[in-house]
Design a protein around this motif. Structure first.
Motif, mmCIF file in Angstrom:
data_model
loop_
_atom_site.group_PDB
_atom_site.id
_atom_site.type_symbol
_atom_site.label_atom_id
_atom_site.label_comp_id
_atom_site.label_asym_id
_atom_site.label_seq_id
_atom_site.Cartn_x
_atom_site.Cartn_y
_atom_site.Cartn_z
ATOM 1 N N TYR A 156 -4.824 5.405 -10.865
ATOM 2 C CA TYR A 156 -3.746 6.226 -11.389
ATOM 3 C C TYR A 156 -4.224 7.096 -12.551
ATOM 4 C CZ TYR A 156 0.914 7.579 -12.927
ATOM 5 O OH TYR A 156 2.020 8.313 -13.283
ATOM 6 N N LEU A 163 1.186 -5.010 -9.402
ATOM 7 C CA LEU A 163 0.453 -3.793 -9.083
ATOM 8 C C LEU A 163 0.190 -2.968 -10.333
ATOM 9 C CD1 LEU A 163 -0.730 -1.800 -7.011
ATOM 10 C CD2 LEU A 163 1.577 -0.845 -6.741
ATOM 11 N N ASP A 212 0.825 -1.212 0.000
ATOM 12 C CA ASP A 212 0.000 0.000 0.000
ATOM 13 C C ASP A 212 0.859 1.262 0.000
ATOM 14 O OD1 ASP A 212 0.861 -0.641 2.546
ATOM 15 O OD2 ASP A 212 -0.854 0.307 3.527
ATOM 16 N N GLU A 229 2.102 1.609 -3.537
ATOM 17 C CA GLU A 229 1.035 2.146 -4.390
ATOM 18 C C GLU A 229 0.967 3.664 -4.292
ATOM 19 O OE1 GLU A 229 -3.820 1.924 -4.544
ATOM 20 O OE2 GLU A 229 -2.684 0.057 -4.283
ATOM 21 N N PHE A 274 -5.689 -0.387 -9.578
ATOM 22 C CA PHE A 274 -4.628 0.624 -9.567
ATOM 23 C C PHE A 274 -4.572 1.386 -10.886
ATOM 24 C CE2 PHE A 274 -0.305 1.869 -10.738
ATOM 25 C CZ PHE A 274 -0.040 2.784 -9.733
ATOM 26 N N CYS A 322 1.670 6.413 -7.308
ATOM 27 C CA CYS A 322 0.677 7.415 -7.708
ATOM 28 C C CYS A 322 1.291 8.803 -7.858
ATOM 29 C CB CYS A 322 -0.466 7.469 -6.699
ATOM 30 S SG CYS A 322 -1.619 6.074 -6.819
ATOM 31 N N TRP A 329 5.600 -5.469 -7.582
ATOM 32 C CA TRP A 329 5.451 -4.201 -8.295
ATOM 33 C C TRP A 329 4.840 -4.430 -9.672
ATOM 34 C CZ3 TRP A 329 10.567 -0.990 -7.437
ATOM 35 C CH2 TRP A 329 10.767 -0.817 -6.069
#
Length: 386
Positions: free
Chosen positions: A50, A40, A12, A15, A46, A19, A37
């Motif tokens: 994003y 993600l 988290d 993440e 995500f 962003c 990674w």
């Protein structure tokens, strides 16, 4: 200790860091050894989180693909994809979530083709027609309100063909079609004959929250209005009238505002005065009205649109409330063909204008390459649907 499967930091936290990284650098992490990674960056949740944070860019396409970030004066360039090497023209593009719907003209046959392309990820998918494509088609792209990644393409053919198309295709009736990526097939929407409007040809259309919007006019009266196609109900509806009188030589350009409303730029041909209007809402059955956002009486910048064969004007409103607009200036050259100098200008909320970046030049006598410029574009990690 980190391993190829896990990261030293909780996912988290990673993440939140991702962003804040510009997308131009973010994709480099796809090459990382860390599987966490990599997973993600391919996660649908995500990807759309994003995407909602990305600032608009412009895209220009000729022999190179330029993605231009005017707020930072930066640009990335890459060769045009090999799949487009036999294409002489990309005459229409419509954008949604980083995906471009491109109507292309094949060099050898002069027939129209349709592609869905993510220029940032360099993914392309060709869409086969249900019969044919025409240079007079209008297109839209969006999704229903059940799932954002269930994209659909709208094709509007009003029944008019060019002379060279008639020789190959023959006379055709108007038709409206939907392409659904879930089935990889077109289907026809009925009751085309009841439509009593036409889309204004210079308008490329804007996709907002999964629905398409255009400037349109009634077939039997001169009023301009905003037309919407709802991809959830697969129906058209009139949103509202435009807030000004527009002559034939005026410029009217539609854009998104803050991701959930419309903005409309109007430049009067006689005075070059620029007005920008924004809607109060686009939600549900609420009454949609316009509010004047910016008024520039004597703009010190080139014309927004110079030639019907080039791109139609595009712009967006940035986070500082400035108007970032694409301008074309015809330059005369006695020793060679005239050319267009293509630049991005910033118009502040106080009405002052300055050049931000010059993106290049186009020779008006050279039509052997595609030339599409001035399109607002959101670079994204959204994959082209299979």
């Amino acid at each position: 200790m980190a391993s190829p499967e896990t990261s030293l930091l909780p996912i988290d936290i990673i993440e939140e860091i991702f962003c804040r990284i510009p997308i131009e650098y973010l994709t480099q992490f796809k090459l990382t050894y860390c599987k966490q990674w990599h997973a993600l960056l391919k996660d649908k949740r995500f990807i759309y989180k994003y995407l909602d944070l990305v600032q608009e860019r412009f895209i220009r396409i000729d022999h190179m693909v330029q993605i231009i970030n005017p707020l930072q004066g930066a640009r990335s360039s890459s060769p045009i994809p090999e799949e487009f090497h036999n294409i002489s023209e990309i005459s229409t593009t419509v954008h949604c979530d980083g995906l471009l719907v491109c109507r292309c003209t094949e060099t050898r046959t002069r027939r129209c083709k349709l592609a869905v392309w993510n220029p940032f990820l360099k993914h392309i998918k060709w869409i086969k027609p249900l019969g044919f494509y025409s240079v007079n088609d209008f297109y839209g792209i969006g999704y229903n309100n059940v799932s954002r990644d269930e994209y659909k393409i709208l094709r509007i053919f009003e029944g008019e063909l060019e002379d060279d198309e008639i020789a190959v295709i023959g006379p055709c009736e108007p038709v409206i079609q939907i392409y659904d990526f879930k089935t990889n097939a077109w289907r026809i929407i009925v009751d085309v004959a009841t439509l009593d409007w036409s889309i204004d040809p210079p308008c490329k259309g804007v996709s907002i929250k999964g629905n398409m919007y255009w400037v349109a006019h009634w077939n039997k009266k001169p009023e301009l209005f905003i037309l919407c196609f709802d991809f959830s109900t697969e129906t058209f509806k009139v949103v509202c009238n435009v807030p000004f009188q527009c002559s034939v030589l005026d410029t009217a350009s539609l854009s998104s505002f803050r991701g959930d409303r419309l903005s409309l730029l109007h430049q009067r041909e006689e005075t070059t005065k620029i007005e920008v209007w924004v809607t109060n809402t686009l939600n549900g059955d609420d009454v949609v009205s316009w509010e004047k956002y910016l008024n520039v009486t004597n703009p010190d910048l080139p014309t927004l649109h110079t030639d019907h064969d080039l791109a139609h004007p595009s712009y967006f409103v940035d986070k500082n409330d400035s108007i970032i607009v694409w301008c074309e200036e015809v330059m005369e050259d006695e020793a060679a063909d005239d050319y267009v100098c293509v630049s991005v200008y910033e118009i502040s909320k106080y009405g002052t204008a300055k050049k931000v970046v010059e993106t290049g030049r186009c020779n008006l006598g050279n039509y052997d390459r595609s030339f599409v410029c001035g399109h607002v574009y959101l670079p994204s990690l959204v994959p082209v649907p299979e």
